[in-house]
Design an enzyme around this catalytic site. Structure first.
Site, PDB file in Angstrom:
ATOM      1  N   ASP A  90     145.791  19.904   0.941  1.00 56.09           N
ATOM      2  CA  ASP A  90     145.524  18.484   1.171  1.00 56.09           C
ATOM      3  C   ASP A  90     144.058  18.295   1.573  1.00 56.09           C
ATOM      4  OD1 ASP A  90     148.187  18.052   0.639  1.00 56.09           O
ATOM      5  OD2 ASP A  90     148.794  18.103   2.731  1.00 56.09           O
ATOM      6  N   GLU A 132     151.715  23.744  -9.880  1.00 54.93           N
ATOM      7  CA  GLU A 132     152.251  22.448 -10.316  1.00 54.93           C
ATOM      8  C   GLU A 132     151.155  21.374 -10.286  1.00 54.93           C
ATOM      9  OE1 GLU A 132     154.140  24.193  -7.968  1.00 54.93           O
ATOM     10  OE2 GLU A 132     156.167  24.315  -8.790  1.00 54.93           O
TER      11      GLU A 132
END
Ligand SMILES: C[S@@+](CC[C@H](N)C(=O)[O-])C[C@H]1O[C@@H](n2cnc3c(N)ncnc32)[C@H](O)[C@@H]1O
Length: 216
Positions: A121, A196
């Site tokens: 993040d 992903e």
């Protein structure tokens, strides 16, 4: 309605894969190899923020000689990763459901050989640099846990996080190699496994940044 049902099922589904993760991972500190039944010279690779597990399952399958530990703090997300690993019957892949902020409770000095940080993040919009997993306080913890000669492999889509991380790695004494600002069009892509998020960003035409920070 469906979301609620999925959430309620988490404990039962985790239980079905109970040999893949540990109730009290802090009890394994300093003895991961012993607890996972591998020899004392087996390298340990740690992925922090593994998401739904595409990268860790492919890495563990490619490297049966390694004990691979994947950490993730979101219960529903790690469940997907654990179920994937379980279905693939990978004997060398285990999980920690926990927060990297407490990582020093899980690993002892010199216990880890390699760390992977994939699409961590960025905390750029909120401007909270201390929460980034490449902030210097985290890097100092990783250095403590990592053997000399180890390395952190870092990938991101985010330019600001990448620039920040390069400076933090340098500040903490890491030696930078294999730096690329367009990984998928670089010589390093041949051996690259896409996560992903990486696939999602690549599909949007966003270039992927990568660097290996060696702890020499
Ligand atoms: C943007 S996603 C990337 C997931 C995966 N690595 C990928 O590349 O597809 C970041 C993941 O890191 C996890 N994460 C963020 N901060 C974390 C922390 N402090 N400890 C453990 N996991 C964390 C999030 O829950 C999320 O699943």
């Amino acid at each position: 309605m469906t979301r609620m049902r999925t959430k309620r099922n988490i404990p039962a589904r985790m239980e079905k894969c109970h040999e893949r993760w540990f109730d009290m991972p802090l009890l394994n500190k300093g003895k991961w190899r012993q607890e996972c039944n591998v020899s004392e010279d087996t390298p340990i690779w740690l992925e922090i923020g593994c998401g739904k597990g595409k990268f860790c399952t492919e890495m563990a399958a490619l490297h049966p000689e390694v004990l691979y530990i994947a950490m993730e703090r979101e219960p529903s997300v790690i469940l997907a990763a654990i179920e994937k690993a379980h279905a693939m019957e990978l004997p060398n892949l285990f999980f920690i459901r926990g927060d990297a902020g407490l990582i020093e409770n899980y690993f002892d000095e010199d216990e880890i050989d390699r760390i992977f940080l994939n699409f961590s993040d960025p905390w750029t919009r909120q401007n909270k640099p201390k929460r980034r997993l490449t902030y210097r306080a985290f890097l100092e913890k990783y250095k403590f846990m990592m053997k000399k000669g180890g390395a952190i492999e870092f990938k991101t889509d985010n330019d600001e996080l990448f620039d920040f991380s390069i400076e933090e790695f340098k500040e903490c004494g890491f030696t930078l190699t294999q730096e690329s600002r367009d990984l998928h069009r670089s010589e390093f892509d041949e051996s690259n496994i896409r996560t992903e998020f990486e696939q999602k960003f690549a599909d949007q035409g966003i270039t992927i940044k990568r660097v290996v920070a060696e702890y020499l």
